[in-house]
Design a protein around this motif. Sequence first.
Motif, mmCIF file in Angstrom:
data_model
loop_
_atom_site.group_PDB
_atom_site.id
_atom_site.type_symbol
_atom_site.label_atom_id
_atom_site.label_comp_id
_atom_site.label_asym_id
_atom_site.label_seq_id
_atom_site.Cartn_x
_atom_site.Cartn_y
_atom_site.Cartn_z
ATOM 1 N N ARG A 217 1.015 -1.241 -0.066
ATOM 2 C CA ARG A 217 -0.010 0.069 -0.197
ATOM 3 C C ARG A 217 0.814 1.005 0.122
ATOM 4 O O ARG A 217 0.654 2.141 -0.824
ATOM 5 N N SER A 218 1.928 1.277 1.049
ATOM 6 C CA SER A 218 2.839 2.389 0.968
ATOM 7 C C SER A 218 3.726 1.890 1.886
ATOM 8 O O SER A 218 3.646 0.926 2.953
ATOM 9 N N LEU A 219 4.700 2.885 2.116
ATOM 10 C CA LEU A 219 5.897 2.711 3.075
ATOM 11 C C LEU A 219 5.389 2.671 4.724
ATOM 12 O O LEU A 219 5.745 1.726 5.203
ATOM 13 N N GLU A 220 4.421 3.277 4.784
ATOM 14 C CA GLU A 220 4.039 3.620 6.166
ATOM 15 C C GLU A 220 3.330 2.574 6.473
ATOM 16 O O GLU A 220 3.188 1.929 7.594
ATOM 17 N N GLU A 221 2.130 2.364 5.735
ATOM 18 C CA GLU A 221 1.119 1.405 5.770
ATOM 19 C C GLU A 221 1.562 0.073 5.953
ATOM 20 O O GLU A 221 1.129 -0.707 6.443
ATOM 21 N N ASP A 222 2.435 -0.345 4.956
ATOM 22 C CA ASP A 222 3.242 -1.766 5.062
ATOM 23 C C ASP A 222 3.883 -2.038 6.362
ATOM 24 O O ASP A 222 4.118 -3.138 6.569
ATOM 25 N N ALA A 223 4.248 -1.073 6.989
ATOM 26 C CA ALA A 223 5.209 -1.359 8.070
ATOM 27 C C ALA A 223 4.260 -1.085 9.728
ATOM 28 O O ALA A 223 4.938 -1.336 10.767
ATOM 29 N N GLN A 224 3.042 -0.989 9.222
ATOM 30 C CA GLN A 224 2.261 -0.771 10.558
ATOM 31 C C GLN A 224 2.178 -1.759 11.695
ATOM 32 O O GLN A 224 2.352 -1.785 12.557
ATOM 33 N N GLY A 225 2.015 -3.371 10.933
ATOM 34 C CA GLY A 225 2.165 -4.408 11.806
ATOM 35 C C GLY A 225 3.253 -4.798 12.590
ATOM 36 O O GLY A 225 3.328 -4.908 13.684
ATOM 37 N N THR A 226 4.605 -4.521 11.731
ATOM 38 C CA THR A 226 5.664 -4.605 12.240
ATOM 39 C C THR A 226 6.086 -3.501 13.576
ATOM 40 O O THR A 226 6.576 -3.852 14.464
ATOM 41 N N ARG A 227 5.725 -2.647 13.347
ATOM 42 C CA ARG A 227 5.981 -1.424 14.050
ATOM 43 C C ARG A 227 4.925 -1.663 15.404
ATOM 44 O O ARG A 227 5.623 -1.401 16.513
ATOM 45 N N TYR A 228 3.699 -1.874 15.212
ATOM 46 C CA TYR A 228 2.850 -2.625 16.460
ATOM 47 C C TYR A 228 3.644 -3.642 17.391
ATOM 48 O O TYR A 228 3.577 -3.447 18.570
ATOM 49 N N LEU A 229 3.903 -4.396 16.431
ATOM 50 C CA LEU A 229 4.631 -5.618 17.205
ATOM 51 C C LEU A 229 5.997 -5.434 17.876
ATOM 52 O O LEU A 229 6.263 -5.485 19.244
ATOM 53 N N THR A 230 7.093 -4.747 17.188
ATOM 54 C CA THR A 230 8.237 -4.519 17.686
ATOM 55 C C THR A 230 8.228 -3.544 18.975
ATOM 56 O O THR A 230 9.149 -3.431 19.700
ATOM 57 N N ALA A 231 7.208 -2.669 18.872
ATOM 58 C CA ALA A 231 7.029 -1.357 19.973
ATOM 59 C C ALA A 231 6.562 -2.275 21.346
ATOM 60 O O ALA A 231 6.825 -1.515 22.337
ATOM 61 N N ARG A 232 6.391 -3.392 21.189
ATOM 62 C CA ARG A 232 5.608 -3.956 22.492
ATOM 63 C C ARG A 232 6.056 -5.438 23.115
ATOM 64 O O ARG A 232 6.216 -5.559 24.171
ATOM 65 N N VAL A 233 6.865 -6.069 22.237
ATOM 66 C CA VAL A 233 7.444 -7.342 22.465
ATOM 67 C C VAL A 233 8.767 -6.961 23.343
ATOM 68 O O VAL A 233 9.276 -6.265 22.933
ATOM 69 N N PRO A 234 9.299 -8.030 24.186
ATOM 70 C CA PRO A 234 10.718 -7.560 24.887
ATOM 71 C C PRO A 234 11.721 -7.935 24.068
ATOM 72 O O PRO A 234 12.657 -7.379 24.248
ATOM 73 N N SER A 235 11.690 -8.887 23.079
ATOM 74 C CA SER A 235 12.531 -9.484 22.012
ATOM 75 C C SER A 235 12.007 -9.648 20.538
ATOM 76 O O SER A 235 10.900 -10.165 20.468
ATOM 77 N N PHE A 236 12.842 -9.288 19.746
ATOM 78 C CA PHE A 236 12.469 -9.585 18.392
ATOM 79 C C PHE A 236 13.508 -9.839 17.327
ATOM 80 O O PHE A 236 14.792 -9.344 17.642
ATOM 81 N N LEU A 237 13.358 -10.342 16.103
ATOM 82 C CA LEU A 237 14.488 -10.314 15.350
ATOM 83 C C LEU A 237 13.813 -9.891 14.116
ATOM 84 O O LEU A 237 12.581 -10.244 13.697
ATOM 85 N N LEU A 238 14.632 -9.023 13.068
ATOM 86 C CA LEU A 238 14.164 -8.623 11.893
ATOM 87 C C LEU A 238 15.195 -8.585 10.637
ATOM 88 O O LEU A 238 16.006 -8.404 10.739
ATOM 89 N N ALA A 239 14.573 -9.248 9.629
ATOM 90 C CA ALA A 239 15.491 -9.254 8.457
ATOM 91 C C ALA A 239 15.000 -8.347 7.136
ATOM 92 O O ALA A 239 13.816 -8.718 7.264
ATOM 93 N N SER A 240 15.660 -7.652 6.746
ATOM 94 C CA SER A 240 14.943 -6.670 5.545
ATOM 95 C C SER A 240 15.925 -6.711 4.346
ATOM 96 O O SER A 240 17.021 -6.808 4.293
ATOM 97 N N SER A 241 15.340 -6.247 3.501
ATOM 98 C CA SER A 241 16.014 -6.166 2.125
ATOM 99 C C SER A 241 15.567 -4.865 1.143
ATOM 100 O O SER A 241 14.618 -4.323 1.445
ATOM 101 N N CYS A 242 16.775 -4.432 0.615
ATOM 102 C CA CYS A 242 16.504 -3.024 -0.216
ATOM 103 C C CYS A 242 16.497 -3.487 -1.737
ATOM 104 O O CYS A 242 16.705 -2.616 -2.509
ATOM 105 N N SER A 243 16.544 -4.675 -1.979
ATOM 106 C CA SER A 243 16.426 -5.146 -3.310
ATOM 107 C C SER A 243 15.188 -4.743 -4.264
ATOM 108 O O SER A 243 15.404 -4.264 -5.443
ATOM 109 N N LYS A 244 13.917 -4.849 -3.610
ATOM 110 C CA LYS A 244 12.917 -4.438 -4.398
ATOM 111 C C LYS A 244 12.645 -3.066 -4.303
ATOM 112 O O LYS A 244 12.396 -2.340 -5.165
ATOM 113 N N ASN A 245 12.337 -2.478 -3.066
ATOM 114 C CA ASN A 245 11.889 -1.085 -2.918
ATOM 115 C C ASN A 245 12.933 0.076 -3.263
ATOM 116 O O ASN A 245 12.522 0.930 -3.553
#
Length: 396
Positions: A217-245
Amino acid sequence: MFFESLSSAPHDPIMALSSLCLQDTRSQKLDLGIGVYRNALGQTPVFDAVKAAEQSLVAAQDSKAYVGMQGHLGFNRAMTSLLLGEQWETSRVRTLQTPGASGALRLLADLIARTNADATIWLSDPSYTNHEPIFRAAGLAVRYYPYFDLATKQVNSDAMIAQLSQLGTNDVVVLHGCCHNPTGADMSLELWQQVTELSLKTGFLPFIDMAYQGFGRSLEEDAQGTRYLTARVPSFLLASSCSKNFGLYRERVGVAMMAGHSEKASDSMLSQLLSLARNSYTMPPDHGAAIVAAILSYESLKASWQEELSHMTQHIQNTRKQLRQALEHRFNRDYSFIEQHQGMFSMLGIDADSVHRLRIQKAIYLLDNGRLNIAGLAPSQIEYFADSLFAVERMQ
């Protein structure tokens, strides 16, 4: 002799399919397997913002010395903000530049194995083709949780939550940040909230793979779920790519991001990840990361990049709309899910026999599970694809 008993490795399904397509001499062939964006002319363009950033780097860069094992620090900071948002409290977050998102996935898999060799990795059913091989190569057990309902072409939220509610502190749940690969069916924000609550309750570790931010949808909308979760859990891992965007496929630009329950724990996680990187590739390549850092640091370049990315996203959405119309014109079926799905991919629900006939008779290359790269289909090819699918489906 060292290699006398060595047999050939199994073919990677995506790479093998692309190789077959390259060897096909038919003029109308369509490679809709590999996940590469193509414009209306069938080209994978270089962003104008990327070209401008490269020119500035050529003019200003005065050394090719090592960048250090953590990579380009400006890139790491900029990617942390892009993924988690400007307002996110990042004191516990540690970010490491990696050779593509695949490099990030493998490093983080090795970190899990070094921390808890008995951990179980839970992948969505289905998931990205290379997820399971990467985690198994790290020596980890892999299982699947229900995700995609083939009948409805939507996320099976109830079954997913029922399975995840049974997990515990020995489990790692891999979540697709947006634009789910291979289905295109994304979790709603409500489902992200439920998963977050389950993680807090049961103690499983969330592991987010964010390969397509901005392609849904957009940079901001696509990150909504990720931002919600990462702001609340005590620990997380995340992998991201710049290949597509950023269109930097061949530059292999990615990040591994992590957070522990405390800054001290996060520092320990980073030190272990740096150790793993040292044992593997030592230092990541700089060029692509420097390009991204420049684009995200200068407002004019950032605005140009965002505009170009928005045009690409709109192109994908238009292709989805036209494909839906073309298929519904031929079949007495509802294909609204094609427009509802997000990002590059959708699963059409066709079987392996139809996929094989498309390949042999029509020179159309899809994965055996019926995954279609919507972003690789030019508007001029939609009618041919729809005609071909209708023809092979009538043979059943």
